[in-house]
Design a protein around this motif. Structure first.
Motif, PDB file in Angstrom:
ATOM      1  N   PRO A 174      -1.623   1.030  -2.531  1.00 53.15           N
ATOM      2  CA  PRO A 174      -1.101  -0.265  -2.988  1.00 53.15           C
ATOM      3  C   PRO A 174       0.312  -0.517  -2.465  1.00 53.15           C
ATOM      4  O   PRO A 174       1.090   0.424  -2.234  1.00 53.15           O
ATOM      5  N   GLU A 175       0.636  -1.776  -2.314  1.00 54.16           N
ATOM      6  CA  GLU A 175       1.959  -2.179  -1.816  1.00 54.16           C
ATOM      7  C   GLU A 175       3.074  -1.596  -2.683  1.00 54.16           C
ATOM      8  O   GLU A 175       4.119  -1.201  -2.182  1.00 54.16           O
ATOM      9  N   GLU A 176       2.855  -1.510  -3.986  1.00 52.59           N
ATOM     10  CA  GLU A 176       3.882  -0.978  -4.891  1.00 52.59           C
ATOM     11  C   GLU A 176       4.246   0.457  -4.526  1.00 52.59           C
ATOM     12  O   GLU A 176       5.413   0.849  -4.577  1.00 52.59           O
ATOM     13  N   PHE A 177       3.260   1.274  -4.179  1.00 52.84           N
ATOM     14  CA  PHE A 177       3.520   2.663  -3.776  1.00 52.84           C
ATOM     15  C   PHE A 177       4.246   2.684  -2.438  1.00 52.84           C
ATOM     16  O   PHE A 177       5.173   3.457  -2.237  1.00 52.84           O
ATOM     17  N   ARG A 178       3.842   1.814  -1.535  1.00 50.76           N
ATOM     18  CA  ARG A 178       4.482   1.769  -0.206  1.00 50.76           C
ATOM     19  C   ARG A 178       5.949   1.373  -0.306  1.00 50.76           C
ATOM     20  O   ARG A 178       6.770   1.853   0.460  1.00 50.76           O
ATOM     21  N   GLN A 179       6.285   0.492  -1.242  1.00 50.16           N
ATOM     22  CA  GLN A 179       7.664   0.039  -1.390  1.00 50.16           C
ATOM     23  C   GLN A 179       8.576   1.144  -1.916  1.00 50.16           C
ATOM     24  O   GLN A 179       9.740   1.212  -1.541  1.00 50.16           O
ATOM     25  N   GLY A 180       8.091   1.962  -2.792  1.00 50.36           N
ATOM     26  CA  GLY A 180       8.899   3.029  -3.372  1.00 50.36           C
ATOM     27  C   GLY A 180       9.633   2.591  -4.628  1.00 50.36           C
ATOM     28  O   GLY A 180       9.752   1.406  -4.932  1.00 50.36           O
ATOM     29  N   MET A 181      10.121   3.582  -5.363  1.00 54.81           N
ATOM     30  CA  MET A 181      10.746   3.339  -6.666  1.00 54.81           C
ATOM     31  C   MET A 181      12.052   2.550  -6.561  1.00 54.81           C
ATOM     32  O   MET A 181      12.283   1.636  -7.338  1.00 54.81           O
ATOM     33  N   ALA A 182      12.921   2.908  -5.629  1.00 56.13           N
ATOM     34  CA  ALA A 182      14.220   2.234  -5.550  1.00 56.13           C
ATOM     35  C   ALA A 182      14.045   0.753  -5.238  1.00 56.13           C
ATOM     36  O   ALA A 182      14.739  -0.092  -5.809  1.00 56.13           O
ATOM     37  N   ALA A 183      13.118   0.420  -4.361  1.00 58.23           N
ATOM     38  CA  ALA A 183      12.892  -0.984  -3.997  1.00 58.23           C
ATOM     39  C   ALA A 183      12.341  -1.787  -5.179  1.00 58.23           C
ATOM     40  O   ALA A 183      12.506  -3.004  -5.233  1.00 58.23           O
ATOM     41  N   ARG A 184      11.721  -1.128  -6.121  1.00 57.55           N
ATOM     42  CA  ARG A 184      11.094  -1.809  -7.260  1.00 57.55           C
ATOM     43  C   ARG A 184      11.877  -1.574  -8.561  1.00 57.55           C
ATOM     44  O   ARG A 184      11.388  -1.853  -9.649  1.00 57.55           O
ATOM     45  N   ALA A 185      13.090  -1.094  -8.444  1.00 59.62           N
ATOM     46  CA  ALA A 185      13.862  -0.700  -9.623  1.00 59.62           C
ATOM     47  C   ALA A 185      13.972  -1.805 -10.669  1.00 59.62           C
ATOM     48  O   ALA A 185      13.771  -1.555 -11.860  1.00 59.62           O
ATOM     49  N   PHE A 245       3.830  13.355  -3.527  1.00 56.60           N
ATOM     50  CA  PHE A 245       4.232  12.912  -2.198  1.00 56.60           C
ATOM     51  C   PHE A 245       4.611  11.434  -2.260  1.00 56.60           C
ATOM     52  O   PHE A 245       3.881  10.642  -2.848  1.00 56.60           O
ATOM     53  N   SER A 246       5.699  11.065  -1.623  1.00 56.68           N
ATOM     54  CA  SER A 246       6.026   9.648  -1.492  1.00 56.68           C
ATOM     55  C   SER A 246       5.223   9.071  -0.330  1.00 56.68           C
ATOM     56  O   SER A 246       4.671   9.810   0.503  1.00 56.68           O
TER      57      SER A 246
END
Length: 160
Positions: A87-98, A68-69
């Motif tokens: 954690p903030e990293e999970f909340r941001q999502g993969m594309a935002a942290r690419a 689940f995202s």
């Protein structure tokens, strides 16, 4: 120390399956009235197919795992207190942290397969199996009853 409730934990969290073939299905929860309730019911329905961390007496031929995202958990109306624990990293999502993850240049989100960067992916299902035939048969979970709008389906064998 508290004992883990292994039948309630997805198995890949504690061990690999060594099931060499896989199919992937990426889903988006719809915005129509009732979609959230239908999604929750569908997840409950397929949960019996989820490979858990429980000890096997016989290795299964196939099984499913689900991810689940953060956006999915919000859409499924988890309480704010639960959501705040991620954690903030999970909340941001993969594309935002690419860029932090090394997904740049030809691996940048703009180049991700289908619409995986532009469409919200709420759920990811991975069906793994011993053979290609078992993968094909098992990856046909009750998709005809899906309340979600489907995001492109990607299927590929996992390395042996």
């Amino acid at each position: 120390m508290t004992d883990l409730d292994l039948p309630r934990i997805q198995g890949f969290v504690v061990r690999g399956y060594a099931l060499p073939f896989a199919a992937y299905l990426f889903l988006k929860i719809g915005d129509r009235p009732g979609d959230v309730d239908r999604t929750a019911a569908w997840v409950s329905e397929i949960s019996e197919d989820v490979l858990t961390a429980a000890t096997w007496s016989v290795k299964p031929d196939a099984g499913v795992n689900i991810a689940f995202s953060y956006a999915a958990l919000r859409k499924l109306q988890l309480p704010d207190a639960c959501l705040a624990g991620f954690p903030e990293e999970f909340r941001q999502g993969m594309a935002a942290r690419a860029s932090l993850l090394g997904d740049t240049d030809d691996r940048a989100p703009a180049n991700w397969a289908g619409s995986l960067a532009s469409e919200p992916v709420h759920l990811a299902l991975r069906s793994q199996a011993q053979t290609p035939d078992a993968t094909a048969a098992h990856s046909t979970l009750p998709t005809h009853r899906l309340p979600q709008q489907r995001v492109p389906r990607l299927s590929s064998p996992s390395p042996p």
